[in-house]
Design an enzyme around this catalytic site. Structure first.
Site, PDB file in Angstrom:
ATOM      1  N   GLY A   9       0.685  -0.985   0.024  1.00 13.89           N
ATOM      2  CA  GLY A   9       0.029  -0.163  -0.277  1.00 13.89           C
ATOM      3  C   GLY A   9       1.201   1.424  -0.043  1.00 13.89           C
ATOM      4  N   CYS A  10       0.266   2.211   0.649  1.00  9.78           N
ATOM      5  CA  CYS A  10       1.162   3.637   0.274  1.00  9.78           C
ATOM      6  C   CYS A  10       2.241   3.002   1.343  1.00  9.78           C
ATOM      7  CB  CYS A  10       0.082   4.179   1.391  1.00  9.78           C
ATOM      8  SG  CYS A  10       1.054   6.114   1.843  1.00  9.78           S
ATOM      9  N   PHE A  11       3.590   3.948   0.455  1.00 10.19           N
ATOM     10  CA  PHE A  11       4.791   3.244   0.912  1.00 10.19           C
ATOM     11  C   PHE A  11       4.654   3.872   2.383  1.00 10.19           C
ATOM     12  CE2 PHE A  11       6.832   6.518  -2.868  1.00 10.19           C
ATOM     13  CZ  PHE A  11       5.950   6.806  -2.467  1.00 10.19           C
ATOM     14  N   TRP A  12       4.237   5.499   2.497  1.00  7.95           N
ATOM     15  CA  TRP A  12       4.352   6.137   4.448  1.00  7.95           C
ATOM     16  C   TRP A  12       4.485   5.137   4.861  1.00  7.95           C
ATOM     17  CZ3 TRP A  12       0.457  10.790   2.455  1.00  7.95           C
ATOM     18  CH2 TRP A  12       1.255  11.680   1.933  1.00  7.95           C
ATOM     19  N   CYS A  13       3.500   4.344   5.389  1.00  7.45           N
ATOM     20  CA  CYS A  13       3.275   3.490   6.611  1.00  7.45           C
ATOM     21  C   CYS A  13       4.262   2.667   6.363  1.00  7.45           C
ATOM     22  CB  CYS A  13       1.525   3.420   6.158  1.00  7.45           C
ATOM     23  SG  CYS A  13       0.444   3.829   6.238  1.00  7.45           S
TER      24      CYS A  13
END
Length: 168
Positions: A9-13
């Site tokens: 998913g979102c690489f931020w997480c």
């Protein structure tokens, strides 16, 4: 040093859970698996480049094993959702383990089979296991996002944290 690449998913997480683990030297947000050279975030978001948001993890195998990184990875994702993760939808958010060599491939496949056999999830484990391709670092403002923008990070990861709390 060894390298692991995971998309969840979102690489931020995906940065913080690995970055804080002993033996992990660095975690870089970026893009992999597509057909455009050095894509931008805006290009990847169109879904036309074939890239997936991912993290590149550089680690010391004498301090943390690839097997342990796989355990951390699974516990950050919904492995039953092939079409994105949580509020992030589309191929660029699909869950994938990108292996560097045959040993990583075998360990990833075995861990996936173990997770399926565990009965933790009612649905099939659909996370892909694919050979690593060129990894392109994301723009600077994406790096260390959870530290730079803690409030926005918390808001963007709320569904993920709720799911993880319920299932892991």
């Amino acid at each position: 040093m060894e390298r692991a690449i995971f998309a969840g998913g979102c690489f931020w997480c995906m940065v913080q859970p690995f970055e804080t683990y002993p033996g992990v030297q660095s975690v870089l947000s970026g893009y992999t698996g597509g057909h455009v050279i050095n894509p931008s975030y805006e290009e990847v978001c169109t879904g036309q480049t074939g890239h997936t948001e991912a993290v590149e993890i550089i680690y010391d195998e004498t301090q943390v094993s690839y097997q342990k990184l796989l355990e951390i990875y699974w516990a950050q994702t919904d492995p039953t959702d092939a079409f994105g993760q949580f509020q992030d939808r589309g191929d660029n958010y699909r869950p994938v383990i990108f292996y560097e060599n045959e040993q990583q491939k075998e360990l990833a496949e075995a861990s996936k089979a173990d997770l399926q056999a565990s009965g933790r999830f009612d649905a099939p484990i659909v996370t892909k296991i694919e050979p690593a391709q060129t990894f392109y670092p994301a723009e600077g403002y994406h790096q260390q996002f959870y530290k730079k923008n803690p409030l926005r990070y918390a808001l963007s990861s709320e569904l993920r944290h709720q799911f993880l709390k319920e299932h892991w």
